[in-house]
Design an enzyme around this catalytic site. Structure first.
Site, mmCIF file in Angstrom:
data_model
loop_
_atom_site.group_PDB
_atom_site.id
_atom_site.type_symbol
_atom_site.label_atom_id
_atom_site.label_comp_id
_atom_site.label_asym_id
_atom_site.label_seq_id
_atom_site.Cartn_x
_atom_site.Cartn_y
_atom_site.Cartn_z
ATOM 1 N N GLU A 123 -4.909 -4.185 -8.056
ATOM 2 C CA GLU A 123 -5.105 -3.098 -9.019
ATOM 3 C C GLU A 123 -3.835 -2.839 -9.815
ATOM 4 O O GLU A 123 -3.888 -2.538 -11.013
ATOM 5 C CB GLU A 123 -5.541 -1.837 -8.289
ATOM 6 C CG GLU A 123 -6.904 -1.943 -7.617
ATOM 7 C CD GLU A 123 -7.314 -0.640 -6.983
ATOM 8 O OE1 GLU A 123 -7.452 0.354 -7.721
ATOM 9 O OE2 GLU A 123 -7.475 -0.602 -5.755
ATOM 10 N N GLU A 143 -10.238 -3.898 0.837
ATOM 11 C CA GLU A 143 -10.287 -2.520 1.332
ATOM 12 C C GLU A 143 -11.526 -2.256 2.183
ATOM 13 O O GLU A 143 -11.456 -1.542 3.199
ATOM 14 C CB GLU A 143 -10.241 -1.537 0.153
ATOM 15 C CG GLU A 143 -8.878 -1.385 -0.483
ATOM 16 C CD GLU A 143 -8.627 -2.374 -1.609
ATOM 17 O OE1 GLU A 143 -7.712 -2.150 -2.397
ATOM 18 O OE2 GLU A 143 -9.369 -3.384 -1.683
#
Length: 274
Positions: A123, A143
């Site tokens: 990200e 994640e």
């Protein structure tokens, strides 16, 4: 370029896992340097990087920066999950992972990527201007495998770069994305042999630094305006304040995912309460 050419001195980074250098006129180079832990960033590393980028933006002699790694094994494995799993975990700067994930940048930063890029580090890359990756580099967003949320601040930019369905697939599966695929879907600008990553990044940085710094800054400002008016910040504000996120953060699966990672075993998930 040497430090004597600067109008101000770089910040003191203490014992942060970083190497700072100036490989050419007007160019700053910052390298992650925690290879034994796949360059997973501790709180002190994030604070040091936040200070470095703040200084870079304010130092007039610097026109372009490169973010790389001292090891081809890893670019960055995101935040250190062991530290993040501690009850008395230390806070991070508002700018997020590497002092970059949530920073509104004015000057260009080029990523020189070798090895693995994991979680929030992917990200974070979406907030940089150019990403050069080695052919052996691998990106992943695991994640969901760890029971934590994708909270690096880059979810709206991820959708902008690769589309909602592709972003959903990567987040749902947590699978690895080899560099050539990352280039095809728009996460990476260029893929080169591993031993040429730094050279290619420096070449782009020198081309950038040779241009009018005012024109470069204004061009990037225009691109950031487009992102801002797309409503990215509002989307992330709504995400971070959502009931769903608060339930996840306090839920058993978040604790279990981190415990399983630390204990090096498969997680034992419970049914969702969202």
């Amino acid at each position: 370029m040497s430090e004597s050419d600067l109008t101000s001195q770089p910040p003191d980074i203490g014992d942060a896992h970083l190497v700072v250098s100036f490989p050419a006129p007007h160019i700053l180079h910052v390298a992650f340097d925690r290879p034994a832990k796949w360059n997973a960033l501790l709180s002190k590393d994030n604070w040091a990087l936040d200070a470095i980028w703040g200084w870079y933006e304010s130092e007039p002699s610097l026109r372009c920066a490169i973010l790389g790694t001292t090891s081809r094994r890893a670019f960055c494995a995101g935040g250190d999950l062991i530290e993040l799993g501690q009850k008395d975990r230390k806070p991070w700067p508002d700018s997020g992972l590497a002092g970059l994930a949530k920073r509104a940048l004015r000057k260009p930063i080029i990523a020189a990527v070798n090895g693995v890029v994991i979680g929030g580090a992917v990200e974070m890359l979406t907030n940089l201007d150019v990403v050069v990756a080695g052919e052996s580099a691998v990106l992943s967003l695991p994640e969901a495998k760890r029971g934590v949320h994708a909270g690096g601040g880059g979810l709206p930019r991820l959708v902008y770069l690769i589309g909602r369905q592709k972003a959903a697939e990567l987040l749902m599966t947590g699978r690895d994305v080899p560099a050539p695929e990352a280039e095809r879907i728009g996460l990476v600008n260029a893929v080169v042999p591993d031993d040429l990553v730094e050279a290619r990044a420096l070449e782009i940085a020198q081309q950038t630094a040779a241009n009018s710094p005012d024109a470069v800054i204004l061009s990037l400002y225009g691109l950031r305006l487009a992102e801002r008016h797309a409503g990215y910040q509002g989307m992330m504000d709504e995400y971070f304040s959502s009931r769903e996120l608060q339930v996840l953060l306090k839920g058993e699966n978040t604790r279990e995912g981190l415990r399983a990672f630390i204990e090096k075993r498969p997680p034992r998930w419970v049914n969702s309460k969202l």
